[in-house]
Scaffold this motif. Structure first.
Motif, PDB file in Angstrom:
ATOM      1  N   ASN A  59      51.618  35.765  50.665  1.00  0.00           N
ATOM      2  CA  ASN A  59      52.055  36.983  51.363  1.00  0.00           C
ATOM      3  C   ASN A  59      51.236  38.225  51.006  1.00  0.00           C
ATOM      4  N   TYR A  60      50.470  38.186  49.899  1.00  0.00           N
ATOM      5  CA  TYR A  60      49.663  39.349  49.511  1.00  0.00           C
ATOM      6  C   TYR A  60      48.240  39.311  50.081  1.00  0.00           C
ATOM      7  N   MET A  61      47.940  38.338  50.920  1.00  0.00           N
ATOM      8  CA  MET A  61      46.615  38.334  51.557  1.00  0.00           C
ATOM      9  C   MET A  61      46.550  39.455  52.593  1.00  0.00           C
ATOM     10  N   GLY A  95      44.792  32.737  47.686  1.00  0.00           N
ATOM     11  CA  GLY A  95      45.737  33.261  46.703  1.00  0.00           C
ATOM     12  C   GLY A  95      45.002  33.293  45.382  1.00  0.00           C
ATOM     13  N   VAL A  96      45.726  33.174  44.277  1.00  0.00           N
ATOM     14  CA  VAL A  96      45.063  33.270  42.972  1.00  0.00           C
ATOM     15  C   VAL A  96      44.986  31.895  42.293  1.00  0.00           C
ATOM     16  N   HIS A  97      44.262  31.867  41.156  1.00  0.00           N
ATOM     17  CA  HIS A  97      43.878  30.589  40.555  1.00  0.00           C
ATOM     18  C   HIS A  97      45.072  29.723  40.174  1.00  0.00           C
ATOM     19  N   PHE A  98      46.157  30.332  39.625  1.00  0.00           N
ATOM     20  CA  PHE A  98      47.287  29.476  39.221  1.00  0.00           C
ATOM     21  C   PHE A  98      47.892  28.776  40.438  1.00  0.00           C
ATOM     22  N   MET A  99      47.810  29.398  41.613  1.00  0.00           N
ATOM     23  CA  MET A  99      48.353  28.774  42.827  1.00  0.00           C
ATOM     24  C   MET A  99      47.497  27.564  43.217  1.00  0.00           C
ATOM     25  N   GLY A 120      42.371  35.843  39.192  1.00  0.00           N
ATOM     26  CA  GLY A 120      43.286  35.461  38.114  1.00  0.00           C
ATOM     27  C   GLY A 120      44.647  36.091  38.290  1.00  0.00           C
ATOM     28  N   CYS A 121      45.339  36.367  37.163  1.00  0.00           N
ATOM     29  CA  CYS A 121      46.679  36.951  37.216  1.00  0.00           C
ATOM     30  C   CYS A 121      47.017  37.416  35.801  1.00  0.00           C
ATOM     31  N   SER A 122      47.505  38.641  35.665  1.00  0.00           N
ATOM     32  CA  SER A 122      47.796  39.159  34.312  1.00  0.00           C
ATOM     33  C   SER A 122      48.922  38.373  33.646  1.00  0.00           C
ATOM     34  N   LEU A 123      49.829  37.806  34.422  1.00  0.00           N
ATOM     35  CA  LEU A 123      50.902  36.997  33.819  1.00  0.00           C
ATOM     36  C   LEU A 123      50.324  35.686  33.292  1.00  0.00           C
ATOM     37  N   ALA A 124      49.498  35.028  34.117  1.00  0.00           N
ATOM     38  CA  ALA A 124      48.924  33.741  33.709  1.00  0.00           C
ATOM     39  C   ALA A 124      48.076  33.909  32.454  1.00  0.00           C
ATOM     40  N   VAL A 148      55.811  29.951  37.640  1.00  0.00           N
ATOM     41  CA  VAL A 148      54.602  29.271  38.145  1.00  0.00           C
ATOM     42  C   VAL A 148      53.336  30.077  37.905  1.00  0.00           C
ATOM     43  N   ASN A 149      53.476  31.385  37.655  1.00  0.00           N
ATOM     44  CA  ASN A 149      52.296  32.227  37.394  1.00  0.00           C
ATOM     45  C   ASN A 149      51.744  31.942  35.997  1.00  0.00           C
ATOM     46  N   THR A 150      51.343  30.698  35.755  1.00  0.00           N
ATOM     47  CA  THR A 150      50.788  30.270  34.466  1.00  0.00           C
ATOM     48  C   THR A 150      49.740  29.187  34.723  1.00  0.00           C
ATOM     49  N   ARG A 209      53.411  40.662  31.557  1.00  0.00           N
ATOM     50  CA  ARG A 209      53.734  41.627  32.624  1.00  0.00           C
ATOM     51  C   ARG A 209      52.818  41.380  33.823  1.00  0.00           C
ATOM     52  N   CYS A 210      53.354  41.651  34.996  1.00  0.00           N
ATOM     53  CA  CYS A 210      52.499  41.695  36.188  1.00  0.00           C
ATOM     54  C   CYS A 210      51.913  43.093  36.253  1.00  0.00           C
ATOM     55  N   GLU A 211      50.589  43.189  36.264  1.00  0.00           N
ATOM     56  CA  GLU A 211      49.944  44.503  36.219  1.00  0.00           C
ATOM     57  C   GLU A 211      50.185  45.320  37.488  1.00  0.00           C
ATOM     58  N   VAL A 212      50.639  44.671  38.545  1.00  0.00           N
ATOM     59  CA  VAL A 212      50.916  45.378  39.804  1.00  0.00           C
ATOM     60  C   VAL A 212      52.343  45.956  39.772  1.00  0.00           C
ATOM     61  N   HIS A 213      53.314  45.130  39.429  1.00  0.00           N
ATOM     62  CA  HIS A 213      54.719  45.549  39.514  1.00  0.00           C
ATOM     63  C   HIS A 213      55.180  46.373  38.327  1.00  0.00           C
ATOM     64  N   GLU A 214      54.510  46.226  37.171  1.00  0.00           N
ATOM     65  CA  GLU A 214      54.963  47.006  36.002  1.00  0.00           C
ATOM     66  C   GLU A 214      54.707  48.504  36.206  1.00  0.00           C
ATOM     67  N   PRO A 237      61.253  41.145  41.808  1.00  0.00           N
ATOM     68  CA  PRO A 237      61.819  41.013  40.458  1.00  0.00           C
ATOM     69  C   PRO A 237      60.801  40.995  39.318  1.00  0.00           C
ATOM     70  N   GLU A 238      59.504  41.121  39.613  1.00  0.00           N
ATOM     71  CA  GLU A 238      58.531  41.342  38.536  1.00  0.00           C
ATOM     72  C   GLU A 238      58.498  42.822  38.133  1.00  0.00           C
ATOM     73  N   CYS A 239      59.267  43.670  38.840  1.00  0.00           N
ATOM     74  CA  CYS A 239      59.350  45.102  38.488  1.00  0.00           C
ATOM     75  C   CYS A 239      60.299  45.272  37.300  1.00  0.00           C
ATOM     76  N   HIS A 298      43.312  40.874  41.872  1.00  0.00           N
ATOM     77  CA  HIS A 298      43.002  39.425  41.894  1.00  0.00           C
ATOM     78  C   HIS A 298      43.176  38.866  43.305  1.00  0.00           C
ATOM     79  N   MET A 299      44.290  39.208  43.927  1.00  0.00           N
ATOM     80  CA  MET A 299      44.523  38.745  45.303  1.00  0.00           C
ATOM     81  C   MET A 299      43.422  39.290  46.223  1.00  0.00           C
ATOM     82  N   LYS A 300      42.997  40.525  45.947  1.00  0.00           N
ATOM     83  CA  LYS A 300      42.035  41.167  46.853  1.00  0.00           C
ATOM     84  C   LYS A 300      40.619  40.611  46.698  1.00  0.00           C
TER      85      LYS A 300
END
Ligand code: 13P
Ligand code: SF4
Length: 361
Positions: A59-61, A95-99, A120-124, A148-150, A209-214, A237-239, A298-300
């Motif tokens: 959904n973030y594409m 999407g990102v690598h963990f996906m 990548g992903c800051s959570l992973a 799953v973000n791992t 933390r998710c660097e976007v939602h935090e 809910p990552e906020c 990362h998505m971008k």
């Protein structure tokens, strides 16, 4: 940036082939931009048929990817389920690598491609398999629920995975199955705190933390509500929990999408990644979107150009060590096999609870 050797021509055939996608994106993309993107979209869609490939797009594409070339679009849970049942030979993960790793773990016989390995992903990256082994030594007998973000290595140390769409359901199922009152829910501290507000199961959390939602704060929401009193505020809910406390609704990206399409609010604010609002808005013309968005870098990294290159050259192939994959698959498959929840996780009871039992490692 031009894709490898591709000749761009906005021919009448290209215009006709991409007309349905144009209808979706024309409020967000100018005709000038579209004349550059449409030939690439037509060519990607042709290459998909030639290579027996599907594109799973989060959904973030950006809208031209989401509406132009995505065969299946959705949240992390939806993409994982689709990867498990897809019949195609090749999966391109927009999407990102963990996906992409999750797709490979669920479909080891398929070729899984990610258009940019740096997505990548800051959570992973907040947790390693060695960290999980230490956590298990510290809390023997407690089930490990992993977002799953791992990485696949982290999933391999895990009992069951979850996404933001089913985290409460998974935590409660794990507590029941293991006969315990507490579970380990890693690595997103904020998701863990938000889940803890929805359940009596005690939660042991990690500081990811998710660097976007935090970056969203409760003060941002209060300010938005003052400026747009009739706007309904939906948050991921990552906020932080304080953000969800002042929001009107919280849920996964798919749950936010459903909320807008079912309830058709007059005005809405999506507290999440930027492209989400563009993609939902394509199907909700009567809703006005206020857009205080944060970009996920990362998505971008995923673009039409690198999706085209991925299909043409079969790059970048995502591989997972078979021994790791086997163990990670158990954890992901346990999640995929859970019956659909009676009600989707909504986190909107968040204000009703007073006691929240979270131990932060
Ligand atoms: P969902 O799509 O599962 O809500 O997750 C959001 C996200 O941040 C994925 O990276
Ligand atoms: Fe990771 Fe957050 Fe980006 Fe999702 S939005 S990929 S959780 S950094």
């Amino acid at each position: 940036m031009a894709a490898d050797g591709f000749q761009f021509a906005f021919t009448p055939e290209v215009q006709a082939a991409t007309a349905p996608a144009w209808e979706k994106v024309k409020r967000h993309i100018t005709p000038m931009e579209w004349r550059g993107q449409a030939p690439l979209i037509a060519e990607i869609n042709r290459l998909k048929r030639e290579k027996d490939a599907v594109i799973l797009a989060h959904n973030y594409m950006t809208p031209e990817i989401f509406h132009g070339v995505g065969d299946y679009v959705g949240d992390s849970l939806g993409l994982a389920k689709e990867a498990a049942k897809s019949q195609a030979k090749v999966i391109v993960q927009a999407g990102v690598h963990f996906m992409a790793e999750t797709s490979k773990v669920l479909s080891p016989e398929k070729t899984v491609l990610i258009p940019d390995l740096r997505a990548g992903c800051s959570l992973a990256s907040s947790i390693t398999a060695a960290d999980v082994r230490l956590i298990k030594q510290r809390y023997p007998g407690l089930p490990v629920v992993t977002y799953v973000n791992t990485s696949a290595e982290v999933k391999a140390e895990t009992d069951i995975c979850c996404t933001s769409a089913n985290a409460v359901q998974v935590v409660e199922a794990a507590a029941r199955q293991w006969g315990v009152e507490r579970v380990i829910l890693i690595p997103d501290e904020f998701l863990a705190r938000n889940v803890a507000r929805q359940t009596d199961v005690g939660i042991i959390a990690w500081k990811g933390r998710c660097e976007v939602h935090e970056r969203f704060t409760a003060a941002d929401i209060v300010e938005l509500k003052a400026a747009y009193p009739d706007a309904e505020v939906l948050a991921h809910p990552e906020c932080p929990a304080e953000v969800l406390e002042v929001a009107d609704f919280a849920g996964s990206t798919a749950a936010m999408n459903d909320y807008v399409l079912r309830r058709r609010p007059k005005r809405v604010v999506l507290i999440t990644e930027c492209s989400m609002a563009d993609n939902v808005a394509a199907d909700a013309h009567e809703t006005e979107f206020v857009r205080p968005c944060n970009l996920c870098p990362h998505m971008k990294r995923i673009t039409l150009e690198n999706i085209y290159d991925a299909l043409l050259h079969g790059r970048h192939e995502v591989t997972v060590d078979p021994a790791i994959s086997e163990r990670a698959r158990l954890a992901v498959q346990r999640m995929v096999d859970l019956p659909p929840p009676a009600k989707p996780a909504r986190y909107d009871l968040i204000k009703a609870r007073h006691h929240v039992d979270v131990e932060l490692i």
